[in-house]
Design an enzyme around this catalytic site. Structure first.
Site, PDB file in Angstrom:
ATOM      1  N   LYS A  14     -12.518  10.045  10.577  1.00  0.00           N
ATOM      2  CA  LYS A  14     -13.115   9.400  11.768  1.00  0.00           C
ATOM      3  C   LYS A  14     -13.902   8.179  11.362  1.00  0.00           C
ATOM      4  CE  LYS A  14     -17.562  10.632  10.895  1.00  0.00           C
ATOM      5  NZ  LYS A  14     -18.664   9.716  10.584  1.00  0.00           N
ATOM      6  N   ASP A 141     -19.476  17.217  12.660  1.00  0.00           N
ATOM      7  CA  ASP A 141     -18.261  16.436  12.923  1.00  0.00           C
ATOM      8  C   ASP A 141     -16.991  17.288  12.974  1.00  0.00           C
ATOM      9  OD1 ASP A 141     -19.804  14.103  12.816  1.00  0.00           O
ATOM     10  OD2 ASP A 141     -19.428  13.815  10.676  1.00  0.00           O
TER      11      ASP A 141
HETATM   12  O1  C5P Z   1     -23.655  18.826  10.175  1.00  0.00           O
HETATM   13  P1  C5P Z   1     -23.360  18.294   8.816  1.00  0.00           P
HETATM   14  O2  C5P Z   1     -23.311  19.373   7.777  1.00  0.00           O
HETATM   15  O3  C5P Z   1     -22.191  17.381   8.763  1.00  0.00           O
HETATM   16  O4  C5P Z   1     -24.622  17.381   8.442  1.00  0.00           O
HETATM   17  C1  C5P Z   1     -24.909  17.002   7.127  1.00  0.00           C
HETATM   18  C2  C5P Z   1     -26.357  16.541   7.038  1.00  0.00           C
HETATM   19  O5  C5P Z   1     -26.530  15.294   7.722  1.00  0.00           O
HETATM   20  C3  C5P Z   1     -27.376  17.465   7.669  1.00  0.00           C
HETATM   21  O6  C5P Z   1     -27.792  18.456   6.762  1.00  0.00           O
HETATM   22  C4  C5P Z   1     -28.513  16.507   8.039  1.00  0.00           C
HETATM   23  O7  C5P Z   1     -29.302  16.212   6.902  1.00  0.00           O
HETATM   24  C5  C5P Z   1     -27.776  15.244   8.410  1.00  0.00           C
HETATM   25  N1  C5P Z   1     -27.535  15.145   9.856  1.00  0.00           N
HETATM   26  C6  C5P Z   1     -28.602  14.894  10.704  1.00  0.00           C
HETATM   27  N2  C5P Z   1     -28.380  14.795  12.054  1.00  0.00           N
HETATM   28  C7  C5P Z   1     -27.137  14.917  12.552  1.00  0.00           C
HETATM   29  C8  C5P Z   1     -26.024  15.162  11.710  1.00  0.00           C
HETATM   30  C9  C5P Z   1     -26.268  15.262  10.356  1.00  0.00           C
HETATM   31  O8  C5P Z   1     -29.753  14.758  10.256  1.00  0.00           O
HETATM   32  N3  C5P Z   1     -26.954  14.810  13.860  1.00  0.00           N
END
Ligand code: C5P
Length: 304
Positions: A14, A141
């Site tokens: 993406k 995502d």
């Molecule tokens: O959800 P995902 O594991 O992809 O997110 C990775 C990291 O990115 C999270 O641990 C966080 O530190 C950060 N993040 C965030 N806010 C979001 C998405 C991701 O702070 N909306």
């Protein structure tokens, strides 16, 4: 019908056409408003029966990924097994075409593909809505990688609604030699904001209007990413990549998600070929990839 012997799923990367980051929530995530577009850089994920869970990874950057139960693809299989009462003993093979730690949701894509693959292998027939719910719990995502296309994401990015998009957009992605860790980029943004720098950008109205009419030039002007100042602070050399892309004729240039991949939008398919050749020749990035979007989300490949 007996279970198939192996299922292979193709899943896209993406790019965030627009990424507005709100404040940090009590759970550590940031509230987002984002417009996702799925693009034609793909990982292929094969799921087959095995006596115990196992993961193999092939392709560029494969050595950087965990092979144990912390890998999001295996966590996805476990989540589906727990939900449906299946045994999680499967062999998952990832073939990476999406840059690792590149801000293009490669890990989330693998998790979405593993969900779709295990669902097909086991014949669980959970349905898209239930798979999307499982996906949303796995990462911000993952749900988008399942659905693909163009979508507006809210919450931490996992709450999706479809966006009307016409036309096909032609991209050149400039890949970096070393990845960036998403949590570090969000943390850098928090530090910059605490110091009064990096204010939030405009809302996504310009991006939504541009994709509705299929206008690549308007889209190029409207692209925006609140994480970009933080990624540039952590990786100042990306400024050169953005400038080189614009000088080489890109109608839009931005850091993809948390970076360090730089996304360059071309006005046409032919322009993308020329843009890719020129940027590759400048030596400002490790390599370039051409892709188009929007494309569909995680899809089972025809067998054989
Ligand atoms: O959800 P995902 O594991 O992809 O997110 C990775 C990291 O990115 C999270 O641990 C966080 O530190 C950060 N993040 C965030 N806010 C979001 C998405 C991701 O702070 N909306």
């Amino acid at each position: 019908m007996p279970d198939p012997a192996a299922v292979t799923v193709r899943v896209p990367a993406k790019v965030n056409l627009h990424l507005r980051v709100g404040s940090r929530r009590p759970d550590g995530y940031h509230g987002l408003t984002t417009v996702f577009q799925a693009v034609s850089l793909y990982d292929e994920v094969t799921v087959e029966p095995a006596p115990s869970p196992r993961l193999d990874v092939h392709g560029e950057g494969a050595g950087q990924l965990p092979r144990d139960g912390t890998n999001l693809a295996l966590r996805a299989v476990h989540a589906l097994a727990a939900r449906t009462g299946r045994d999680a003993g499967v062999h998952v093979t990832l073939r990476k075409g999406i840059p690792v730690a590149g801000g293009m949701a490669g890990g989330s894509a693998d998790a979405a593909a593993a969900l779709v693959g295990a669902d097909a292998l086991w014949g669980t027939r959970l349905g898209t809505a239930e798979l999307v719910r499982l996906a949303a719990d796995l990462g911000s995502d993952v749900a988008f990688a399942l659905l693909g296309g163009t979508a507006l994401g809210t919450g931490r990015g996992e709450r999706l609604s479809p966006v009307l998009s016409t036309g096909r957009y032609h991209w050149v992605f400039a890949l970096a030699a070393e990845g960036l860790a998403t949590p570090q980029v969000y943390a850098e943004l928090d530090r910059m904001r605490a110091a009064g720098r990096a204010p939030a950008g405009p809302d996504p109205a310009g991006v939504l209007a541009a994709v509705r009419t299929g206008d690549a030039i308007a889209l190029g002007r409207a692209l925006g990413n609140d994480l970009q100042p933080a990624a540039l602070r952590l990786r100042p050399a990306l400024r050169r990549v953005l400038a080189a892309g614009r000088d080489a004729g890109a109608v839009g240039a931005l850091v993809s998600g948390s970076g360090p991949t730089v996304a360059l939008l071309a006005r046409s398919a032919d322009a993308a070929v020329a843009l890719a050749a020129e940027v590759a020749g400048l030596g400002v990035c490790r390599t370039v990839r051409q892709a188009h979007g929007p494309v569909e989300g995680a899809t089972v490949s025809p067998s054989g």
